[in-house]
Scaffold this active site. Structure first.
Site, PDB file in Angstrom:
ATOM      1  N   GLN A  27      34.150  51.379  47.571  1.00  0.00           N
ATOM      2  CA  GLN A  27      33.342  50.525  46.697  1.00  0.00           C
ATOM      3  C   GLN A  27      32.738  49.321  47.419  1.00  0.00           C
ATOM      4  O   GLN A  27      32.147  48.465  46.787  1.00  0.00           O
ATOM      5  CB  GLN A  27      34.156  50.069  45.480  1.00  0.00           C
ATOM      6  N   MET A  76      43.020  45.280  43.278  1.00  0.00           N
ATOM      7  CA  MET A  76      42.875  45.281  44.740  1.00  0.00           C
ATOM      8  C   MET A  76      43.806  44.245  45.360  1.00  0.00           C
ATOM      9  O   MET A  76      43.636  43.852  46.514  1.00  0.00           O
ATOM     10  CB  MET A  76      41.424  45.000  45.131  1.00  0.00           C
ATOM     11  N   GLY A  77      44.790  43.763  44.607  1.00  0.00           N
ATOM     12  CA  GLY A  77      45.753  42.806  45.153  1.00  0.00           C
ATOM     13  C   GLY A  77      45.200  41.392  45.191  1.00  0.00           C
ATOM     14  O   GLY A  77      44.235  41.078  44.491  1.00  0.00           O
ATOM     15  N   ALA A  78      45.843  40.526  46.031  1.00  0.00           N
ATOM     16  CA  ALA A  78      45.531  39.085  46.045  1.00  0.00           C
ATOM     17  C   ALA A  78      45.635  38.579  44.593  1.00  0.00           C
ATOM     18  O   ALA A  78      44.711  37.957  44.057  1.00  0.00           O
ATOM     19  CB  ALA A  78      44.166  38.793  46.648  1.00  0.00           C
ATOM     20  N   HIS A 127      45.126  38.649  36.848  1.00  0.00           N
ATOM     21  CA  HIS A 127      45.875  39.915  36.949  1.00  0.00           C
ATOM     22  C   HIS A 127      47.171  39.843  36.121  1.00  0.00           C
ATOM     23  O   HIS A 127      47.590  40.821  35.515  1.00  0.00           O
ATOM     24  CB  HIS A 127      46.236  40.195  38.407  1.00  0.00           C
ATOM     25  N   ARG A 187      38.204  36.281  45.201  1.00  0.00           N
ATOM     26  CA  ARG A 187      37.198  35.774  46.147  1.00  0.00           C
ATOM     27  C   ARG A 187      37.034  34.256  46.077  1.00  0.00           C
ATOM     28  O   ARG A 187      36.391  33.684  46.963  1.00  0.00           O
ATOM     29  CB  ARG A 187      35.844  36.453  45.900  1.00  0.00           C
ATOM     30  N   GLN A 199      37.900  41.809  31.358  1.00  0.00           N
ATOM     31  CA  GLN A 199      36.508  41.651  30.929  1.00  0.00           C
ATOM     32  C   GLN A 199      35.704  40.866  31.961  1.00  0.00           C
ATOM     33  O   GLN A 199      34.487  40.789  31.891  1.00  0.00           O
ATOM     34  CB  GLN A 199      36.465  40.983  29.547  1.00  0.00           C
TER      35      GLN A 199
HETATM   36  P1  AMP Z   1      40.386  43.152  41.238  1.00  0.00           P
HETATM   37  O1  AMP Z   1      41.712  43.043  41.893  1.00  0.00           O
HETATM   38  O2  AMP Z   1      39.487  41.990  41.507  1.00  0.00           O
HETATM   39  O3  AMP Z   1      39.734  44.491  41.487  1.00  0.00           O
HETATM   40  O4  AMP Z   1      40.659  43.099  39.689  1.00  0.00           O
HETATM   41  C1  AMP Z   1      41.598  43.937  39.079  1.00  0.00           C
HETATM   42  C2  AMP Z   1      41.486  43.793  37.601  1.00  0.00           C
HETATM   43  O5  AMP Z   1      41.733  42.436  37.226  1.00  0.00           O
HETATM   44  C3  AMP Z   1      40.083  44.140  37.061  1.00  0.00           C
HETATM   45  O6  AMP Z   1      40.225  44.869  35.847  1.00  0.00           O
HETATM   46  C4  AMP Z   1      39.476  42.789  36.827  1.00  0.00           C
HETATM   47  O7  AMP Z   1      38.484  42.772  35.816  1.00  0.00           O
HETATM   48  C5  AMP Z   1      40.693  41.979  36.397  1.00  0.00           C
HETATM   49  N1  AMP Z   1      40.442  40.552  36.603  1.00  0.00           N
HETATM   50  C6  AMP Z   1      40.093  39.938  37.765  1.00  0.00           C
HETATM   51  N2  AMP Z   1      39.898  38.618  37.551  1.00  0.00           N
HETATM   52  C7  AMP Z   1      40.103  38.400  36.235  1.00  0.00           C
HETATM   53  C8  AMP Z   1      40.032  37.245  35.383  1.00  0.00           C
HETATM   54  N3  AMP Z   1      39.696  36.056  35.847  1.00  0.00           N
HETATM   55  N4  AMP Z   1      40.309  37.399  34.074  1.00  0.00           N
HETATM   56  C9  AMP Z   1      40.634  38.628  33.570  1.00  0.00           C
HETATM   57  N5  AMP Z   1      40.718  39.739  34.317  1.00  0.00           N
HETATM   58  C10 AMP Z   1      40.465  39.639  35.627  1.00  0.00           C
END
Ligand code: AMP
Length: 284
Positions: free
Chosen positions: A58, A27-29, A34, A184, A145
Site C-alpha cells: 500500500q 500498522m503498529g506505532a 488504536h 505519522r 473513521q
Molecule cells: P494504521 O495503523 O494507521 O493503519 O491504523 C490502523 C487503524 O487505526 C485504522 O482503522 C485507522 O483508521 C485507525 N486509526 C488511526 N488513527 C486513528 C484515530 N486518530 N482515531 C481513530 N482511529 C484511528
C-alpha cells in the site's frame, strides 16, 4: 494473556476460540486511536486479535515505507495492557511468500482523493485486509473513521466479495489541541504540528456553516489562509463527498456526507475528515 503468534500459531489459536473474534488491523506505532479500536473490539466480541503489519503493497515509490515508525516492543506493551488476546505481527515473507500476482482492485472509489494522490494504495490495503480476514477469520473487524475512504472501501470489499465479516468503526480520536492522532504525527516538528492545526480548524469552520456548499467553502477558506500564512502548508484537497460513494456533493446535497481533507505539512502528508449530515430546509 496476550500471545504473539505466527501464521501456524494463529490458526491454532483460532481453532481454540469458541466465542466471537474481533480483528483490529493496524500498522503498529500504536497510539490512543488504536486503543479506542481495541476497547470497541472488546465490547463487541469475546476475543480480540490485533494484526501489526506495515504493508509494502500500500506504499508507492518514494513514500515512507522504509521510515514508517516501527516499535513492536512498545506496541506489545499496549496490547498486553489493553487485554488483546492475540497479536499477529508477521514479517514480509510470512505475509507475502512470493510477489502476489492476483490482488484486489478497489475500483473507481480507489482512484479518487487518497487514491488519486497515492495510486495503487487502496488495492494494496484491500489485498492485505482480504488476506488478514482469511487468516484470522474474524466475525467482526474494527476500523477507524480517521481513514474514511479506507473504511468505505473495506465496507464495499466485504459486501462486493461476500466475505462474511462485519465491519465496525470508531470515531476519530484527537489530541487535546484537535489534531487527529496518527502514527505519522511523530514526523512533525513543533512548528509543523502547530501549522497542522489548520485541518481541525477547517472542520470547525465547516461545522458552523449551514448547507453543503457553505460548509465546503468555509473549510477551503480556512485552509487557503493557512497556505498564505505558512509556506510549509500545502493543501491537496478539501472536498465534501457523499459518504457512500465518495463522489462530490452538489451544493444542495442532503444526507450523509464526509468532508475529506488532505494536506502536506513540510514533508509529512496528513489526512483528516468530518462526518456531516445535511437535512432539507423546513417548510414551516
Ligand atoms: P494504521 O495503523 O494507521 O493503519 O491504523 C490502523 C487503524 O487505526 C485504522 O482503522 C485507522 O483508521 C485507525 N486509526 C488511526 N488513527 C486513528 C484515530 N486518530 N482515531 C481513530 N482511529 C484511528
Amino acid at each position: 494473556m496476550t500471545r504473539v503468534v505466527d501464521t501456524a500459531g494463529l490458526a491454532r489459536w483460532r481453532e481454540s476460540v469458541t466465542g466471537s473474534v474481533a480483528l483490529v488491523p493496524t500498522m503498529g506505532a500504536l497510539h490512543d486511536g488504536h486503543r479506542r479500536l481495541i476497547a470497541r473490539a472488546h465490547e463487541i466480541a469475546d476475543a480480540v486479535a490485533m494484526s501489526i503489519f506495515v504493508n509494502p503493497l500500500q506504499f508507492g515509490p518514494g513514500e515512507d515505507f522504509e521510515r514508517y515508525p516501527r516499535d513492536l516492543d512498545a506496541d506489545l506493551e499496549i496490547c498486553r495492557a489493553d487485554g488483546v488476546d492475540v497479536v499477529f505481527a508477521p514479517d514480509q515473507s510470512e505475509m507475502y511468500p512470493r510477489e502476489p500476482e492476483v490482488t484486489v482492485s478497489a475500483g473507481r472509489m480507489g482512484t479518487v482523493f487518497e487514491g488519486a494522490a497515492r495510486p495503487g494504495h487502496f488495492d494494496g490495503v484491500l489485498t492485505v485486509v482480504a488476506k488478514l480476514f482469511q487468516r484470522v477469520r474474524p466475525d467482526v473487524a474494527v476500523f477507524g473513521q480517521k481513514d474514511a475512504q479506507q473504511l468505505a472501501l473495506v465496507e464495499r470489499l466485504v459486501t462486493d466479495l461476500d466475505l462474511g465479516v462485519r465491519i465496525d468503526s470508531v470515531p476519530i480520536v484527537r489530541d487535546a489541541d484537535g489534531l487527529a492522532l496518527s502514527s505519522r504525527n511523530r514526523y512533525l516538528s513543533a512548528r509543523e504540528r502547530e501549522t497542522a492545526l489548520a485541518l481541525p480548524r477547517a472542520i470547525e469552520a465547516a461545522r458552523s456553516a449551514s448547507g453543503a456548499q457553505a460548509a465546503q467553502d468555509a473549510a477551503r477558506a480556512t485552509l487557503a489562509d493557512a497556505e498564505r500564512q505558512h509556506p510549509e502548508f500545502s493543501l491537496d484537497y478539501a472536498t465534501l463527498v457523499d459518504r457512500a460513494t465518495f463522489t462530490e456533493c452538489p451544493p444542495d446535497f442532503r444526507g450523509d456526507a464526509v468532508l475529506v481533507l488532505a494536506a502536506r505539512v513540510g514533508a509529512t502528508r496528513l489526512i483528516d475528515n468530518a462526518s456531516l449530515h445535511f437535512v432539507g430546509q423546513s417548510l414551516l
